[in-house]
Design a protein around this motif. Structure first.
Motif: not given
Length: 295
Positions: A38-65
């Motif tokens: 879980v990490r926060a990232l500043c993008i164009g003045g906004e701070t967004v929170l995202f989450r990385i998890s293992d999805g088998g053949d894929v990496l799953r990303l989720a961004i908070s609302d």
DNA sequence: CGCCAGGTTAGAG
DNA sequence: CTCTAACATGGC
């Protein structure tokens, strides 16, 4: 909450990458919990929170609302951060050609070079970590981030962002000395921050240059010598052949593998790295990896 | 107590 | 150009 799946590249191990991300318990810029990052990232003045998890053949990303529209930027950040786009087949062939290193593709297979995409953050981290042990370095970084960085609280998570150059440029040396930074580190950090604020240096200026020019530009900054400049090339610019020359951990790893018999055998080291053209930075990473026992 | 740690710098020879 | 001391403090 918005989700997205990224196809994993060949020779990618979520477990190995997660091990790297979680190897130091005092990391303050992201959290590893239940196999997720879980990490926060500043993008164009906004701070967004995202989450990385293992999805088998894929990496799953989720961004908070609220961060839906930033998914492309988050995906690009993650791909760069975890180095999705370097094929490792040739590197593993090179490792198998050196008897002392031939175990590595099996042991560390799929480990990617986790970078520090932000140039200012990368330089600060180098200065903080110079000539002190890693655990103390993480302690100093935590104090630096907690005192001068940003905070985000969302969904039960408290996450921090790295201090901006304008904040650091305004700091007084005593403020950092109070956090047990040496006078040298305190001066270098504020001076480097000012160089960013002034526009004396920026990623845009350094990125287009060839390696030697990049090194020269970086080493004009106070507190930036050959080790730091090469580390920055490796971790922030993803130069595949950058080697943090003289690195203490690197030398210890070479000793342990019997590739040198004493520190200072620079010609023998050069010979070894010459065999890894195109993947010298990855060789450094895997040698560093070998210094830590598997948890 | 001593030595090393993900080094760099300033000063001397 | 090369060699050295100083830097500040933690971990072992």
């Amino acid at each position: 909450m918005i989700h997205c799946a990224i196809e994993k590249p060949v020779l990618f191990s979520y477990e190995e990458c997660l091990w790297f991300l979680d190897r130091n318990l005092d990391e303050c810029l992201y959290r590893v919990e239940n196999g997720e990052v879980v990490r926060a990232l500043c993008i164009g003045g906004e701070t967004v929170l995202f989450r990385i998890s293992d999805g088998g053949d894929v990496l799953r990303l989720a961004i908070s609302d609220g961060g839906d529209k930033h998914m492309p930027a988050v995906e690009a950040f993650v791909r760069a951060w975890i180095d999705f786009d370097t094929p490792l087949e040739r590197f593993y062939e090179q490792l198998r050609e050196v008897p002392a290193l031939s175990y590595m593709p099996e042991q560390y297979g799929g480990l990617r070079l986790i970078g520090i995409p932000d140039l200012f953050e990368c330089l600060c981290w180098c200065v903080i970590g110079q000539q002190i042990n890693l655990s103390f370095a993480y302690t100093l970084k935590r104090r630096f981030v907690e005192n001068f960085g940003g905070v985000v609280e969302k969904g039960g998570h408290v996450l921090r962002t790295f201090p901006t150059c304008s904040t650091v440029a305004e700091l007084h040396v005593e403020q950092l000395r109070a956090l047990q930074f040496s006078g040298g580190k305190a001066r270098y950090l504020t001076q480097i921050a000012r160089a960013f604020c002034n526009g004396d240096i920026s990623r845009k200026h350094v990125e287009p240059l060839p390696r030697d020019e990049r090194l020269r530009m970086l080493m004009r900054l106070p507190g930036v010598g050959p080790w730091t400049a090469n580390y920055v090339l490796m971790k922030s610019f993803r130069d595949p052949d950058a080697v943090a020359v003289g690195d203490a951990g690197l030398l210890n790893a070479l000793l342990r593998h019997g590739l040198i018999t004493h520190k200072g055998e620079s010609s023998r080291i050069d010979e070894l790295f010459a065999q890894f053209a195109g993947y010298r930075a990855y060789l450094v990473l895997y040698l560093w990896r070998s210094l830590s026992a598997r948890a």
